[in-house]
Motif scaffolding. Structure first.
Motif, short mmCIF file in Angstrom:
data_model
loop_
_atom_site.label_atom_id
_atom_site.label_comp_id
_atom_site.label_asym_id
_atom_site.label_seq_id
_atom_site.Cartn_x
_atom_site.Cartn_y
_atom_site.Cartn_z
N ASN A 30 3.78 10.40 7.78
CA ASN A 30 3.16 11.21 6.91
C ASN A 30 3.88 12.69 6.92
OD1 ASN A 30 1.35 12.60 8.34
ND2 ASN A 30 -0.27 11.57 7.61
N HIS A 85 0.63 -1.04 -0.04
CA HIS A 85 0.14 -0.01 -0.06
C HIS A 85 0.87 1.29 -0.02
CE1 HIS A 85 -3.70 2.18 0.60
NE2 HIS A 85 -3.08 2.91 1.54
N PHE A 86 1.98 1.36 0.59
CA PHE A 86 2.63 2.56 0.94
C PHE A 86 4.02 2.62 0.21
CE2 PHE A 86 0.13 2.38 4.92
CZ PHE A 86 -0.38 3.36 4.83
N ASP A 116 5.04 2.98 -2.81
CA ASP A 116 5.13 3.95 -3.95
C ASP A 116 4.79 5.33 -3.55
OD1 ASP A 116 6.09 2.09 -5.60
OD2 ASP A 116 4.10 1.34 -6.35
N SER A 117 4.34 5.39 -2.43
CA SER A 117 3.71 6.71 -1.68
C SER A 117 4.95 7.58 -1.46
CB SER A 117 2.84 6.50 -0.58
OG SER A 117 2.31 7.49 0.11
N GLU A 118 4.78 8.80 -1.87
CA GLU A 118 5.62 10.03 -1.58
C GLU A 118 5.18 10.56 -0.37
OE1 GLU A 118 6.67 12.35 -4.66
OE2 GLU A 118 7.76 11.26 -5.88
N ASN A 119 4.14 10.47 -0.03
CA ASN A 119 3.74 10.91 1.27
C ASN A 119 3.77 10.38 2.48
OD1 ASN A 119 2.37 13.27 -0.47
ND2 ASN A 119 0.87 11.99 -0.96
N ASN A 120 4.33 9.17 2.48
CA ASN A 120 4.42 8.14 3.68
C ASN A 120 5.95 7.43 3.59
OD1 ASN A 120 1.53 8.48 4.83
ND2 ASN A 120 1.24 8.01 2.75
N GLN A 150 -7.43 4.80 5.10
CA GLN A 150 -8.18 5.61 4.66
C GLN A 150 -9.38 5.99 5.34
OE1 GLN A 150 -7.73 7.31 1.32
NE2 GLN A 150 -9.19 8.55 2.50
#
Length: 321
Positions: A87, A57-58, A60-64, A193
């Motif tokens: 985050n 889930h995380f 590829d996230s740049e926010n976390n 979410q």
């Protein structure tokens, strides 16, 4: 982004597995080794499964930023955080993994009970309370590392418990005890979410926007924390697992004549006896060829200048003093 993965615990498993083969164990030591090895393997598998869902889930996230298996120490207090998500709004999510693939019951006082098919039911420490204790230590470390938001805004902490996807959860009424933050590991995405929707109101969202940071800053915070990781010693054992003193008469095959005179220095003695290299780092005394405990061997290997890299039973360590 994934900043830290779980530590490799293969050395610990190897140690416990090898120790089980020792003929010198008493009943308490055998029981401890069996339970510790089972607990360790179950914990590793649970954290690995949870990490798979978290990373999916995380990653590829740049926010976390995600850190797995983070062990920190502040002022003599230690916190072992299974998974930490940071985050850009200075929100820290402490996730505790519990590999209960049986029935998990939570009563209206927040007490956890676990039962497996054909086994007795037993109470377990509340993982939520455990995580909150970790928060206190993490908060001290953030202050020490000067990890703060704009205008000195401090971090917000949230806690969750990730259970085995096949576990069965019996929950109390939500009005009596809210268990929304206890869920199966494969639900991490939907929980994150819904948690954001539940906890971020208009005022909180506005404050968060004032405190939002760049992905690079978030990554730097996580890397700072990763450098504070203090892994456990994979060879560490409790005191009762250390070797006991045995009378000379109980050591079969020990002959005093076989002990090299103490007047000779250790390297010369080792060279003169010329022990075969295949016995190096084995749980066998070089002098009497009897089996020794791991603690006896570890003591010798940790004092290579004295023992020349070989190992001796307690009786035959004496001439080297």
């Amino acid at each position: 982004m994934i900043v830290k993965s779980a530590d490799d615990k293969s050395k610990r498993i190897g140690l416990l597995t090898d120790l089980q083969k020792s003929p010198m164990l008493d009943a308490r030591q055998r029981d401890w080794l069996r339970d510790e090895l089972m607990r360790l393997k179950r914990g590793i598998q649970g954290e690995r499964d949870a990490a798979f869902y978290i990373d999916s889930h995380f990653k590829d996230s740049e926010n976390n930023a995600v850190l797995h298996d983070l062990r920190i120490s502040v002022e003599g207090e230690v916190a072992q955080i299974d998974h930490l998500i940071i985050n850009r709004m200075m929100k820290f999510y402490l996730l505790e993994t519990k590999c209960f693939n049986g029935n998990v019951q939570i009563n209206d006082r927040g007490e956890f009970t676990v039962s497996y098919s054909g086994e007795r039911t037993f109470g377990v420490e509340s993982p939520l309370e455990q995580s909150r204790r970790h928060e206190r230590i993490l908060s001290k470390l953030l202050e020490k590392l000067e990890i703060t938001g704009r205008m000195g805004m401090k971090a917000e902490f949230f806690h969750a418990v990730l259970l085995h996807p096949k576990s069965i959860i019996t929950r109390p009424e939500k009005m009596k005890f809210d268990t929304d933050d206890v869920f199966k590991a494969d639900q991490i995405g939907s929980w994150y979410q819904s948690h954001s929707d539940r906890t971020i109101g208009v005022v909180s969202a506005f404050a968060g926007l004032l405190n939002v940071h760049s992905p690079q800053t978030t990554k730097e915070w996580a890397e700072k924390l990763a450098r504070q990781h203090r892994p456990t010693d994979p060879l560490d054992l409790p005191d009762f697992m250390k070797p006991k003193d045995f009378p000379v008469s109980k050591r079969v095959g020990i002959h005093r004549a076989a002990v090299v005179p103490a007047a000779v220095d250790a390297p010369a003695r080792i060279q003169s006896s010329a022990p075969p290299e295949e016995l190096r780092k084995k749980l066998v005394c070089i002098t009497c060829r009897q089996k020794i405990t791991f603690s006896e061997g570890k003591f010798c290997w940790g004092n290579e200048a004295r023992f020349g890299g070989f190992q001796y039973c307690r009786e035959h360590q004496a001439p080297f003093k």
